[in-house]
Design a protein around this motif. Structure first.
Motif, mmCIF file in Angstrom:
data_model
loop_
_atom_site.group_PDB
_atom_site.id
_atom_site.type_symbol
_atom_site.label_atom_id
_atom_site.label_comp_id
_atom_site.label_asym_id
_atom_site.label_seq_id
_atom_site.Cartn_x
_atom_site.Cartn_y
_atom_site.Cartn_z
ATOM 1 N N ALA A 233 -91.014 69.819 -2.244
ATOM 2 C CA ALA A 233 -89.731 69.967 -1.551
ATOM 3 C C ALA A 233 -89.979 70.253 -0.077
ATOM 4 C CB ALA A 233 -88.916 71.085 -2.183
ATOM 5 N N ALA A 234 -89.305 69.497 0.786
ATOM 6 C CA ALA A 234 -89.494 69.639 2.237
ATOM 7 C C ALA A 234 -88.441 70.573 2.829
ATOM 8 C CB ALA A 234 -89.413 68.268 2.901
ATOM 9 N N ILE B 79 -93.387 65.115 11.192
ATOM 10 C CA ILE B 79 -92.622 63.889 11.421
ATOM 11 C C ILE B 79 -91.119 64.136 11.384
ATOM 12 C CG2 ILE B 79 -92.052 61.652 10.378
ATOM 13 C CD1 ILE B 79 -95.057 61.547 9.481
ATOM 14 N N VAL B 80 -90.664 64.888 10.376
ATOM 15 C CA VAL B 80 -89.214 65.044 10.177
ATOM 16 C C VAL B 80 -88.640 66.181 11.006
ATOM 17 C CG1 VAL B 80 -87.388 65.381 8.464
ATOM 18 C CG2 VAL B 80 -89.450 64.105 7.856
ATOM 19 N N GLN B 81 -89.326 67.314 11.054
ATOM 20 C CA GLN B 81 -88.778 68.474 11.750
ATOM 21 C C GLN B 81 -89.120 68.490 13.243
ATOM 22 O OE1 GLN B 81 -86.699 70.821 10.448
ATOM 23 N NE2 GLN B 81 -86.687 69.687 8.514
ATOM 24 N N VAL C 66 -84.270 59.790 9.654
ATOM 25 C CA VAL C 66 -83.349 60.588 8.850
ATOM 26 C C VAL C 66 -83.555 60.222 7.383
ATOM 27 C CG1 VAL C 66 -80.978 61.318 8.456
ATOM 28 C CG2 VAL C 66 -81.664 60.490 10.723
ATOM 29 N N PRO C 67 -84.259 61.061 6.611
ATOM 30 C CA PRO C 67 -84.325 60.816 5.176
ATOM 31 C C PRO C 67 -82.933 61.054 4.597
ATOM 32 C CG PRO C 67 -85.312 62.941 5.717
ATOM 33 C CD PRO C 67 -84.965 62.287 7.024
ATOM 34 N N MET C 68 -82.460 60.126 3.784
ATOM 35 C CA MET C 68 -81.100 60.250 3.252
ATOM 36 C C MET C 68 -81.119 60.792 1.816
ATOM 37 S SD MET C 68 -78.974 59.245 5.680
ATOM 38 C CE MET C 68 -77.478 58.547 4.997
ATOM 39 N N PHE C 69 -81.481 59.957 0.856
ATOM 40 C CA PHE C 69 -81.490 60.391 -0.540
ATOM 41 C C PHE C 69 -82.310 59.414 -1.371
ATOM 42 C CE2 PHE C 69 -77.252 58.888 0.877
ATOM 43 C CZ PHE C 69 -77.341 57.569 0.489
ATOM 44 N N VAL D 218 -80.389 64.359 -2.462
ATOM 45 C CA VAL D 218 -80.643 64.336 -1.024
ATOM 46 C C VAL D 218 -82.120 64.639 -0.786
ATOM 47 C CG1 VAL D 218 -80.207 65.551 1.148
ATOM 48 C CG2 VAL D 218 -78.290 64.908 -0.326
ATOM 49 N N GLU D 219 -82.755 63.853 0.080
ATOM 50 C CA GLU D 219 -84.169 64.039 0.415
ATOM 51 C C GLU D 219 -84.301 64.559 1.844
ATOM 52 O OE1 GLU D 219 -86.604 63.781 -1.625
ATOM 53 O OE2 GLU D 219 -86.025 62.414 -3.234
ATOM 54 N N ASN D 220 -85.389 65.320 2.079
ATOM 55 C CA ASN D 220 -85.581 65.921 3.395
ATOM 56 C C ASN D 220 -86.924 65.593 4.036
ATOM 57 O OD1 ASN D 220 -83.112 67.714 3.769
ATOM 58 N ND2 ASN D 220 -83.815 68.381 1.749
ATOM 59 N N GLY D 221 -87.744 64.798 3.342
ATOM 60 C CA GLY D 221 -89.067 64.534 3.878
ATOM 61 C C GLY D 221 -89.376 63.062 3.979
ATOM 62 N N VAL D 222 -90.657 62.742 3.934
ATOM 63 C CA VAL D 222 -91.120 61.353 3.946
ATOM 64 C C VAL D 222 -91.380 60.889 2.519
ATOM 65 C CG1 VAL D 222 -92.929 59.788 4.775
ATOM 66 C CG2 VAL D 222 -92.128 61.651 6.243
ATOM 67 N N MET D 223 -91.758 61.821 1.647
ATOM 68 C CA MET D 223 -92.071 61.499 0.258
ATOM 69 C C MET D 223 -90.850 61.746 -0.629
ATOM 70 S SD MET D 223 -95.908 63.148 -0.136
ATOM 71 C CE MET D 223 -95.559 64.716 0.677
#
Length: 528
Positions: A343-344, A484-486, A492-495, A329-334
């Motif tokens: 790690a975001a 951007i994300v928060q 929605v970054p997924m994975f 699972v990813e939480n950021g743009v990168m």
């Protein structure tokens, strides 16, 4: 299964579909593509890179250095320097490098290659890799007949001057689209270049010797390759559209490599098979699955609704159910593996809190939304939409899935009116700019229908492109990830997924490519 294979082969159902190429060597690697690439002119494709990565070389190469990681190494340029202002790149070419037709590589070939790409008559597809070169835009729009930023200083020295500093330029020079051509061979062929073995010429480790349209291509070792002859004598690439046929051919020892991307549902079979589980090769890809959010459409013009949408999606469940848990699972743009990755801040899965946010935004009884879906795309996208449709109902989102054809989707995306959609993006080159600028620059957010009109983000991404201090540049990208994300809740970054292959025991030195493409260089691979 093998009985079925034998039946197919005995009745000619497999061999009739796949004409046998000429076998002229012992060390032969047999692989497959699901579609015919139609051309070996890399300037005219953005989808099929296996042939270009093996037939051509680039000034700089991006080599896989570890699982999901890469490093830039000298290619046709044995060294290069960058001026203090970050605008002038001087490349020193290797001497004695030969094209397949026997011509020696010179600086003029490099200048010709990039000028050809920018020549409007060529109608090249990846001109954006040269966008920062001084004079590129004028050449591309037809107001200039040369590119002032391209210069052959002498026979083995090339100078490329940029309009503005661009920190990712060396990474771009390692992209497949930056493959180098021979002027003397290519120029007379015009738009016929790359359509046959006779009209294809590179410096790469393999030569194209056969091209049977919609059937197969054959590559043979280049005995004069500047890095040394490949261990493989020959590569046979078969065009096999049907995933079941691919598996049958692999299990009957007609193929050496089975790319699970071409048949994802086969992964559990191979990983649980006593015969094959030890032959699975997998590695993380530098890519991201994501959900687009269009802030120009209600209710997503409200950041609380966007945050609720993020929180309402159980990304881990989708990763487990649809992709067998083979990823992260990813939480950021990168995504993991990308230069500057860190790690975001995690996005919380909390449908109850999402419901509260919708109520605060004025939707206490829930809200109707649409998700876009392209009819001709893989069923994995419709599966994801249906899962999310069910998941986010708990938070109060009532989803209608809007199915359209691809042309309508692209038109609405360009116009900025497209509904939220799911897609993935794999790195074209290993630099954060490939993700941030693509999606969240002033131009990117508009043409892709995000409409995240955050001027602070625009300014930061423009600044990052010209920064020469790597640590400061990475810190800025990490700051923009949270923005951007928060703060903006702009997507929605997924994975990110792993890329799995199954290889025959005879295949040695198989390395999963860092970027997650199915395309790779086979130069270092061996077969027994």
């Amino acid at each position: 299964m093998l009985n079925k294979v034998k039946f197919l082969m005995a009745t000619g159902l497999v061999t009739l579909a796949l004409a046998s190429p000429t076998l002229a060597a012992d060390h032969v690697l047999r692989i497959a593509y699901q579609e015919d690439p139609k051309t070996v002119d890399v300037q005219m494709t953005q989808d099929f890179y296996t042939l270009p990565l093996n037939v051509y070389d680039r000034l700089i190469e991006a080599e896989t250095s570890g699982p999901g990681q890469s490093k830039l190494v000298p290619g046709l340029a044995e060294s290069w320097e960058v001026s203090e202002d970050g605008k002038t790149y001087t490349f020193h070419l290797r001497k004695g490098v030969l094209f397949h037709n026997g011509e020696e590589l010179t600086a003029d070939d490099v200048v010709y290659t990039f000028d050809r790409m920018l020549d409007p008559k060529t109608k090249a597809l990846s001109t954006d890799i040269l966008d920062f070169v001084d004079g590129a835009r004028e050449r591309l729009d037809g107001t200039a007949t040369t590119v002032r930023g391209l210069q052959a200083v002498d026979k083995y020295t090339v100078k490329i001057v940029l309009r503005d500093p661009y920190a990712a330029f060396t990474a771009l020079m390692a992209a497949p689209a930056a493959s180098i051509y021979n002027r003397k061979f290519t120029e007379p062929l015009g738009d016929q270049y790359g359509l046959t073995p006779e009209t294809t010429n590179g410096t790469g480790p393999f030569k194209l010797t056969e091209y049977n349209l919609n059937d197969n291509q054959v590559l043979e070792a280049n005995d004069q390759y500047y890095r040394g002859r490949p261990k493989l004598d020959q590569i046979i690439i078969r065009v096999v559209a049907d995933s079941e046929t691919l598996r049958l051919l692999f299990e009957s020892d007609e193929l050496d490599v089975f790319d699970v991307d071409y048949a994802p549902t086969q992964l559990p079979y191979f990983t649980s098979s006593d015969q094959w589980k030890g032959q699975v090769r997998a590695g993380p890809r530098v890519g991201m699955y994501y959900y687009h959010i269009n802030q120009a459409l209600k209710p997503f013009d409200d950041v609380r609704v966007r945050k609720a949408f993020q929180m309402a999606i159980n990304r881990e469940e989708i990763l487990q159910k649809n992709f067998y848990g083979k990823g992260m699972v990813e939480n950021g743009v990168m995504p993991r593996g990308l230069t500057c990755y860190a790690a975001a801040t995690p996005i919380e899965y909390n449908p109850g809190k999402a419901k509260q946010l919708l109520a605060e935004a004025g939707y206490p009884d829930g809200v109707d939304i649409k998700l876009a879906q392209v009819s001709s795309w893989s069923s994995k996208w419709s599966d994801m939409n249906q899962i999310i449709q069910a998941q986010i109902k708990e938070a109060g989102f009532n989803v209608q899935i809007n199915t359209m054809d691809e042309s309508a989707y692209l038109a609405s995306r360009k116009a900025g009116t497209v509904d939220n959609y799911t897609q993935n993006w794999s790195a074209d080159f290993n630099d954060p700019d490939n993700f941030f600028y693509t999606f969240f620059s002033k131009s990117g957010t508009a043409v892709r229908g995000y409409n995240n009109n955050d001027t602070e983000v625009f300014a930061a991404l423009d600044k990052a492109r010209s920064m020469t201090n790597p640590e400061e540049r990475c810190a800025l990208y990490q700051k923009m990830t949270d923005r951007i994300v928060q703060e903006d809740a702009a997507w929605v970054p997924m994975f990110s997924l792993d890329h799995a292959y199954v290889v025959q025991p005879r295949v040695k030195n198989f390395v999963v490519p860092w970027n997650g493409w199915s395309d790779m260089s086979y130069y270092k691979m061996e077969v027994e």
